[in-house]
Design a protein around this motif. Structure first.
Motif, short mmCIF file in Angstrom:
data_model
loop_
_atom_site.label_atom_id
_atom_site.label_comp_id
_atom_site.label_asym_id
_atom_site.label_seq_id
_atom_site.Cartn_x
_atom_site.Cartn_y
_atom_site.Cartn_z
N THR A 15 0.81 -1.23 0.00
CA THR A 15 0.00 0.00 0.00
C THR A 15 0.84 1.27 0.00
O THR A 15 0.35 2.32 -0.41
CB THR A 15 -0.92 0.02 1.23
N ASN A 17 1.53 2.91 2.49
CA ASN A 17 0.78 3.84 3.35
C ASN A 17 0.52 3.12 4.68
O ASN A 17 -0.15 2.08 4.71
CB ASN A 17 -0.54 4.23 2.67
N THR A 19 -1.30 4.03 7.31
CA THR A 19 -2.70 4.05 7.74
C THR A 19 -3.53 3.02 6.99
O THR A 19 -4.31 2.27 7.57
CB THR A 19 -3.30 5.46 7.52
N ARG A 20 -3.35 2.97 5.67
CA ARG A 20 -4.12 2.03 4.86
C ARG A 20 -3.74 0.59 5.21
O ARG A 20 -4.59 -0.29 5.27
CB ARG A 20 -3.90 2.31 3.38
N GLN A 29 -2.75 2.06 13.81
CA GLN A 29 -1.60 2.64 13.12
C GLN A 29 -0.33 2.57 13.96
O GLN A 29 0.75 2.22 13.44
CB GLN A 29 -1.90 4.08 12.71
N ARG A 53 4.96 13.40 4.51
CA ARG A 53 3.97 12.44 5.00
C ARG A 53 3.99 11.13 4.22
O ARG A 53 3.13 10.28 4.42
CB ARG A 53 2.57 13.06 4.91
N ARG A 54 4.96 10.98 3.36
CA ARG A 54 5.01 9.78 2.53
C ARG A 54 6.21 8.92 2.90
O ARG A 54 7.19 9.39 3.48
CB ARG A 54 5.09 10.17 1.04
#
Length: 316
Positions: A15, A17, A19-20, A29, A53-54
């Motif tokens: 993902t 990510n 959170t995902r 998380q 944020r990535r």
């Protein structure tokens, strides 16, 4: 480190990510972030770069991902194997486009008669894409006519395909019995897209004969290319199995080029770390059986097509 850590890491990579990934795994998380930090601390490497944020996977992370995917995959295969996965389970199959259109449906139909409880999701795409999905453990077994580049993939020859040169029935070359490679390159070429196994094999063949290929058209759609050939826009080189109906119906003309009467070996491919269940081994065997039947049928069709071509030429 535990299997749980591996699963979390693989899902974060999938993902990209946190959170995902946490949502997909039904975790919080912070729990996912902690698992990644524990992995990094344990191995003393950075698995991800955090920029803004990535997150971005590092080279070390990519190397670790290869191991983690196959550790989790092998564990899953062990679990399902114990639970009689040979009769009730899933076999993920991929195929390059030409094999996916003609040969794969016959194989799946025959295989399902012996293993009706096995679900077979299929992905049909370019050889390049199929290879990537094998490496990412998204496919268990695939049928490919293109060249496989990764040393982590086992290739098992099972079928000899044939590339044919096509033109419109109204093209001047259609009246000639024998042609040369030079005759071909003087015509506008309509080719498959880059990454296609057909395109790669054809270009390698022409390069070996010191001939530069510059296609007029490039398309991922075989039907678009055949339609253009019918309209006399140019000529093309395509797998026989994809265009045999057009040849037999007289929509396009098969050209005879002695220097280019070559075949390409198609392979069954799977990751060298893949555990092959009994059903997977049976699927490989069915591929060989179906390929043999298709080869016999193709030989008869080509002989009939050549006889028809000579009859038409004599009538003109």
């Amino acid at each position: 480190m535990t299997l749980r850590h591996m699963r979390i890491f693989v899902e974060v990579c999938r993902t990209m990510n946190i959170t995902r990934a946490a949502e997909n795994l039904y975790l919080s998380q912070p729990a996912v972030s902690l698992a990644i930090s524990e992995l990094e601390d344990y191995y003393g490497i950075a698995l991800f770069d955090r920029i803004g944020r990535r997150i971005y996977i590092t080279e070390a992370g990519k190397n670790f991902l290869s191991y983690a995917q196959h550790i989790t995959s092998t564990f899953d295969e062990m679990e399902t194997g114990i639970k009689n996965w040979d009769y009730f389970g899933t076999l993920r199959v991929g195929a390059s486009i030409s094999l996916g259109i003609r040969l794969l449906p016959q194989i799946v139909k025959a295989f399902s008669q012996s293993f009706p409880g096995i679900k077979i999701p299929v992905i049909v795409n370019s050889s390049e894409t199929i290879e990537a999905k094998i490496l990412n453990n998204e496919i268990d077994i695939a049928l490919c006519e293109g060249l496989i580049h990764s040393p982590d993939i086992i290739t098992e020859p099972f079928y000899e395909d044939r590339l044919v040169v096509l033109c419109s029935a109204h093209h001047p070359l259609a009246k000639k019995d024998r042609l040369t490679l030079e005759d071909i390159v003087r015509e506008p070429l309509l080719m498959r897209e880059l990454g296609s196994g057909t395109r790669e094999i054809f270009e390698n063949f022409m390069t070996a004969h010191q001939i530069q290929v510059e296609p007029l058209w490039q398309s991922s759609s075989t039907r678009a290319i055949v339609s253009a050939v019918e309209a006399n826009i140019g000529i093309s080189v395509l797998p026989y199995e994809l265009v045999k109906d057009d040849i037999l119906q007289g929509e396009v003309q098969l050209l005879q080029i002695p220097d280019m009467a070559f075949r390409r070996t198609c392979h069954l491919v799977y990751h060298r770390s893949k555990y092959l269940t009994r059903s997977a081994q049976a699927f490989l065997k069915q591929c060989h059986l179906s390929a043999g039947l298709l080869s016999q049928q193709r030989q008869q069709e080509l002989q009939a097509a050549e006889q028809e071509r000579r009859r038409r030429a004599a009538g003109q």
